[in-house]
Design a protein around this motif. Structure first.
Motif, mmCIF file in Angstrom:
data_model
loop_
_atom_site.group_PDB
_atom_site.id
_atom_site.type_symbol
_atom_site.label_atom_id
_atom_site.label_comp_id
_atom_site.label_asym_id
_atom_site.label_seq_id
_atom_site.Cartn_x
_atom_site.Cartn_y
_atom_site.Cartn_z
ATOM 1 N N ASN A 235 33.252 -10.599 28.075
ATOM 2 C CA ASN A 235 33.746 -11.012 29.394
ATOM 3 C C ASN A 235 33.864 -9.816 30.340
ATOM 4 N N LYS B 113 40.097 -13.562 34.529
ATOM 5 C CA LYS B 113 41.270 -14.102 33.825
ATOM 6 C C LYS B 113 41.113 -14.008 32.308
ATOM 7 N N ASP B 114 39.872 -13.779 31.841
ATOM 8 C CA ASP B 114 39.612 -13.731 30.404
ATOM 9 C C ASP B 114 39.450 -12.315 29.863
#
Length: 316
Positions: free
Chosen positions: A182, A261-262
């Motif tokens: 990510n 957000k990850d």
């Protein structure tokens, strides 16, 4: 035992100790000299980044102590590469300079520290964090390929940004000890946005030097000749070109923020440069995408505060 014999025994007994003491002092002095050299290299790299990449300098100050040293080495390496085109008088000399850095990289990964502050600090960064050689080589090759040529389309510009800006961000993540898919995706989008914004910001600078790095497809779309870019000044058609390209950068920033957000919180310090991109894009919109406007040529003196705010709020 007579006195003369006792004296000779004492001389023999203490000779080795004296020798060991001298050797120890010599080794101490060598260690001191090496320590002084390392500190000098660190200071020179930091100063190079401060003068040549002030925004990168501000963002790197908030790294943890040990990764910070390596991050400055990477940014100093990037600054050296970015200066090649303007520091040589011909294309062949530029290729020689890039070849010099390729040789330095080969030495570094053969555990032979090259001479010079940037090479020395990059060597220590590789030793500390096991930095990927492929990312460093991409940073050289991308600039070598576009030493005196522009981009036909936005895809070429984004590929160039991936091999320069994204490569730098991925190396910074390695300095932080982060290997995360990510994070790599976020780095790719922010790197592309950074590369696009850099191309826009440098348009007036390159125009003075008779170079154009605006993708040709946008010039054709809005019927703008390269001579108009070189001439500069107020031109609505050029503003439309800049608007379309700036929108591409904005889209990449939006994608990066959705993906952020990850990612681990400690990774976000590597992406503090989004403050710089936001500031420029806002200023560009305020002047109706006139890339030659004087207000865009000044430095953002409030950047340290916005970067600090972003760091403490853990945003991208």
């Amino acid at each position: 035992m007579n006195i003369s014999r006792r004296t000779s025994i004492l001389k023999r007994r203490y000779k080795p100790s004296t020798y060991r003491l001298k050797l120890s002092r010599k080794q101490t002095n060598q260690g001191f000299d090496n320590s002084q050299m390392v500190k000098s290299h660190e200071a020179q790299c930091l100063n190079l980044v401060r003068k040549g990449d002030w925004e990168g300098y501000v963002c790197t100050l908030l790294f943890p102590k040990v990764p910070r040293k390596s991050a400055f080495a990477i940014r100093a390496f990037n600054t050296e590469l970015s200066r090649v085109a303007d520091s040589v008088s011909g294309k062949s000399l530029g290729f020689m300079r890039f070849h010099f850095w390729k040789q330095n990289l080969d030495s570094i990964y053969q555990s032979v520290p090259p001479n010079g502050p940037v090479g020395g600090e990059l060597y220590r960064a590789v030793q500390r964090h096991g930095l990927s050689k492929s990312w460093l080589k991409r940073m050289i090759s991308a600039r070598e390929d576009h030493l005196d040529s522009g981009f036909n389309n936005i895809k070429q510009l984004e590929d160039y940004a991936d091999n320069t800006s994204t490569a730098q961000l991925c190396l910074l993540l390695q300095c932080l000890g982060i290997e995360d898919v990510n994070c790599d995706h976020v780095a790719s989008h922010i790197g592309k946005a950074h590369g696009i914004v850099t191309a826009l910001r440098a348009t007036p600078y390159h125009a003075v030097r008779n170079r154009v790095y605006i993708p040709l497809e946008f010039l054709i779309k809005h019927s703008v000749a390269q001579e108009e870019i070189l001439k500069g000044g107020e031109n609505q058609k050029i503003n439309d070109v800049i608007h379309d390209i700036a929108c591409q950068a904005h889209v990449h920033l939006q994608h990066a923020r959705r993906l952020s957000k990850d990612i681990p919180q400690k990774a976000k310090v590597a992406f503090l440069n989004t403050s710089c991109l936001d500031w420029y894009l806002r200023k560009l919109e305020m002047v109706d995408f006139d890339v030659y406007h004087p207000t865009l040529q000044s430095r953002n003196d409030k950047l340290p505060f916005s970067v600090l705010y972003q760091h403490f709020t853990k945003k991208i």
